[in-house]
Write a protein that holds these residues in place. Structure first.
Motif, short mmCIF file in Angstrom:
data_model
loop_
_atom_site.label_atom_id
_atom_site.label_comp_id
_atom_site.label_asym_id
_atom_site.label_seq_id
_atom_site.Cartn_x
_atom_site.Cartn_y
_atom_site.Cartn_z
N SER A 231 -27.43 -15.44 -55.91
CA SER A 231 -25.87 -15.45 -56.21
C SER A 231 -25.36 -16.92 -56.12
N GLY A 232 -26.21 -17.78 -55.83
CA GLY A 232 -25.96 -19.22 -55.63
C GLY A 232 -24.97 -19.57 -54.59
N GLY A 233 -25.25 -18.88 -53.50
CA GLY A 233 -24.45 -19.29 -52.17
C GLY A 233 -25.06 -19.85 -51.17
N TRP B 202 -14.69 -16.62 -62.44
CA TRP B 202 -15.51 -15.85 -63.54
C TRP B 202 -14.73 -14.84 -64.29
N GLU B 203 -14.53 -15.39 -65.56
CA GLU B 203 -13.56 -14.45 -66.29
C GLU B 203 -14.16 -13.19 -66.84
N PRO B 204 -15.65 -13.04 -66.98
CA PRO B 204 -15.83 -11.62 -67.13
C PRO B 204 -15.70 -10.47 -65.99
N ALA B 205 -15.43 -11.15 -64.64
CA ALA B 205 -15.24 -10.11 -63.73
C ALA B 205 -13.66 -9.92 -63.69
N LEU B 206 -13.03 -10.92 -63.87
CA LEU B 206 -11.52 -10.86 -63.92
C LEU B 206 -10.68 -10.04 -64.74
N ALA B 207 -11.55 -10.04 -66.01
CA ALA B 207 -11.15 -9.02 -67.05
C ALA B 207 -11.28 -7.72 -66.70
N ILE B 208 -12.13 -7.50 -65.75
CA ILE B 208 -12.39 -6.05 -65.55
C ILE B 208 -11.42 -6.00 -64.32
N ALA B 209 -11.07 -6.90 -63.60
CA ALA B 209 -10.15 -6.63 -62.55
C ALA B 209 -8.57 -6.43 -62.93
N ARG B 210 -8.18 -7.03 -64.06
CA ARG B 210 -6.97 -7.06 -64.47
C ARG B 210 -6.71 -5.44 -64.79
N ARG B 211 -7.77 -4.87 -65.52
CA ARG B 211 -7.76 -3.62 -66.12
C ARG B 211 -7.64 -2.63 -64.82
N ASP C 253 -22.99 -7.85 -67.38
CA ASP C 253 -22.95 -6.45 -67.45
C ASP C 253 -21.85 -5.74 -66.78
N VAL C 254 -21.11 -4.88 -67.49
CA VAL C 254 -19.86 -4.49 -66.94
C VAL C 254 -20.31 -3.38 -65.75
N GLU C 255 -21.31 -2.61 -66.13
CA GLU C 255 -21.70 -1.78 -65.01
C GLU C 255 -21.97 -2.16 -63.76
N LEU C 256 -22.91 -3.31 -63.71
CA LEU C 256 -23.27 -3.95 -62.57
C LEU C 256 -22.23 -4.76 -62.06
N LEU C 257 -21.14 -5.43 -62.61
CA LEU C 257 -19.90 -5.90 -62.28
C LEU C 257 -19.15 -4.87 -61.44
N GLN C 258 -19.10 -3.54 -61.88
CA GLN C 258 -18.26 -2.63 -61.46
C GLN C 258 -18.75 -2.11 -60.17
N SER C 259 -19.97 -1.87 -60.27
CA SER C 259 -20.57 -1.12 -59.16
C SER C 259 -20.56 -2.08 -57.92
N ALA C 260 -20.90 -3.41 -58.19
CA ALA C 260 -20.61 -4.48 -57.03
C ALA C 260 -19.31 -4.45 -56.41
N GLY C 261 -18.30 -4.34 -57.26
CA GLY C 261 -16.86 -4.26 -56.92
C GLY C 261 -16.64 -2.99 -56.10
N GLN C 262 -17.04 -2.00 -56.54
CA GLN C 262 -17.03 -0.77 -55.94
C GLN C 262 -17.67 -0.74 -54.50
N SER D 244 -23.67 -14.96 -62.47
CA SER D 244 -23.48 -15.10 -63.67
C SER D 244 -23.55 -13.69 -64.60
N TYR D 245 -23.57 -12.75 -63.74
CA TYR D 245 -23.49 -11.27 -64.37
C TYR D 245 -22.43 -11.16 -65.31
#
Length: 298
Positions: A256-258, A165-174, A96-105, A93-94
Motif C-alpha cells: 500500500s506504500g505506507g 487518489w481521484e479514482p477513489a474520490l470519484a466513487i466517494a462523490r457518488r 478496479d471499482v469493485e476492489l475499491l468499493q470492497s475496501a471502503g465497505q 494505485s488500484y
C-alpha cells in the motif's frame, strides 16, 4: 526434501484461503437469504463448524455478519492482484471499482467499533461527536466508507475527507450523493502534507499503511495542528497475530506504500507532535488494526 516442506506449507495456506472464502460464502447466504443447494450449504456450514465458532455464528445477527463480507472480498481481491503483479511499485494505485468499493465497505466498520468499544478510552469524545458543529477529519477518505458511516452514526457530525487518489474520490462523490450527505461531507482532492486546517476537528483518523515513512511524521504534525483543543487523533496501522501474521501485515503495508508501525513507535510519534494522553487501544477491539491515540491538550 525442502520442496516437500514448501509444498506442505502451501497446501495448508490453500486450505486457509478456501476456508476464508467458505466463511464468506456462508455469510452471504445468511445475510442475503439466498436459496442454495443443500449440499453446498451443508459443506459451507461444515467449514464454520470446523472453525469452532458454531455457537457464536448462530447467535450472530445478519447485521453483525454483514461487515465480514467486504473484509473477505477485499482480502481475496488483493490476493489475486498480488499474484498477478507482485513486482508493481508500492502504493495505493488500484483503479478496479469493485476492489475499491470492497475496501471502503470494510473500513466502514470503524465507526461502529469506535462507538461500541473505543469511546470509553477517549475521554470527552462521545459528547463532542454528538454536539452541533462537531467535525471529523478523515485522512485518506478513499471511497467514503468511513465518512458516510460516521455521519450516519452521529447526526450532528460534519466530515472533511481528504485524498489525492481521484479514482477513489470519484466513487466517494457518488456514495455521498446517494446517502444525501453532500451538505455534511466535504471531499477534498488533497494530500495530507498540504492540509492547512487549524484547530477545527474534534477527531481525526490517520491510516499509516497508506502514508510513506518520509511523509508520515509531517502528516501527523499537520493533523495534530488541525485538531481543536481536546480533540483526538487516531493513528491506525495493520497488525497480525504471531510471526506469520506480522509478516503479512507488513506485506499489506508495503504494497500500500505506507509505514509499518509498532505500537511504541506510534506512541512516540504522537508525543513528538505534542499530543497528550497517548495510548495504544486494546488489540482485540480492532481485529487486524492497531490504533494509537492521542489528544490535543485543552
Amino acid at each position: 526434501m525442502a520442496t516437500d516442506e514448501v509444498r506442505a506449507a502451501v497446501g495448508r495456506l490453500v486450505e486457509a484461503v478456501e476456508a476464508l472464502a467458505a466463511v464468506g460464502g456462508a455469510a452471504v447466504l445468511r445475510v442475503s437469504h439466498v436459496d442454495a443447494d443443500p449440499e453446498i450449504r451443508g459443506a459451507l456450514e461444515g467449514v464454520v463448524d470446523a472453525l469452532g465458532v458454531r455457537a457464536a455464528w448462530d447467535d450472530a445477527s445478519t447485521a453483525e455478519l454483514a461487515p465480514l463480507l467486504p473484509l473477505v472480498r477485499t482480502a481475496l481481491q488483493q490476493a489475486v492482484e498480488l499474484v498477478a503483479d507482485p513486482a508493481r511499485a508500492p502504493g495505493w494505485s488500484y483503479t478496479d471499482v469493485e476492489l475499491l468499493q470492497s475496501a471502503g465497505q470494510a473500513s466502514a466498520a470503524f465507526p461502529q467499533a469506535l462507538a461500541e468499544r473505543g469511546l470509553e478510552h477517549l475521554a470527552g469524545l462521545a459528547g463532542r461527536l454528538d454536539a452541533p458543529g462537531a467535525s471529523f477529519l478523515d485522512v485518506g477518505v478513499g471511497v467514503g466508507g468511513i465518512a458516510v458511516a460516521m455521519c450516519q452514526r452521529w447526526p450532528a457530525l460534519r466530515v472533511v475527507g481528504i485524498d489525492p487518489w481521484e479514482p477513489a474520490l470519484a466513487i466517494a462523490r457518488r456514495a455521498v450523493a446517494a446517502a444525501g450527505l453532500e451538505a455534511r461531507i466535504e471531499l477534498r482532492p488533497l494530500a495530507v502534507e498540504a492540509l492547512a486546517d487549524e484547530a477545527v476537528h474534534d477527531l481525526a483518523y490517520v491510516p499509516a499503511p497508506f502514508l510513506p515513512p518520509a511523509i508520515l511524521p509531517a502528516a501527523v504534525e499537520r493533523v495534530a495542528r488541525a485538531l481543536a483543543p481536546g480533540g483526538w487523533l487516531v493513528l491506525a496501522s495493520y497488525r497480525g497475530e504471531g510471526a506469520l501474521g506480522e509478516a503479512v501485515a507488513r506485506l499489506r503495508t508495503v504494497r500500500s506504500g505506507g509505514t509499518a508501525l509498532a505500537a511504541a513507535a506510534g506512541e512516540a510519534l504522537l508525543r513528538e507532535v505534542g499530543l497528550v494522553d497517548v495510548a495504544t487501544l486494546p488489540d482485540e477491539t480492532w481485529a487486524s488494526a492497531r490504533l494509537v491515540v492521542g489528544r490535543r491538550a485543552a
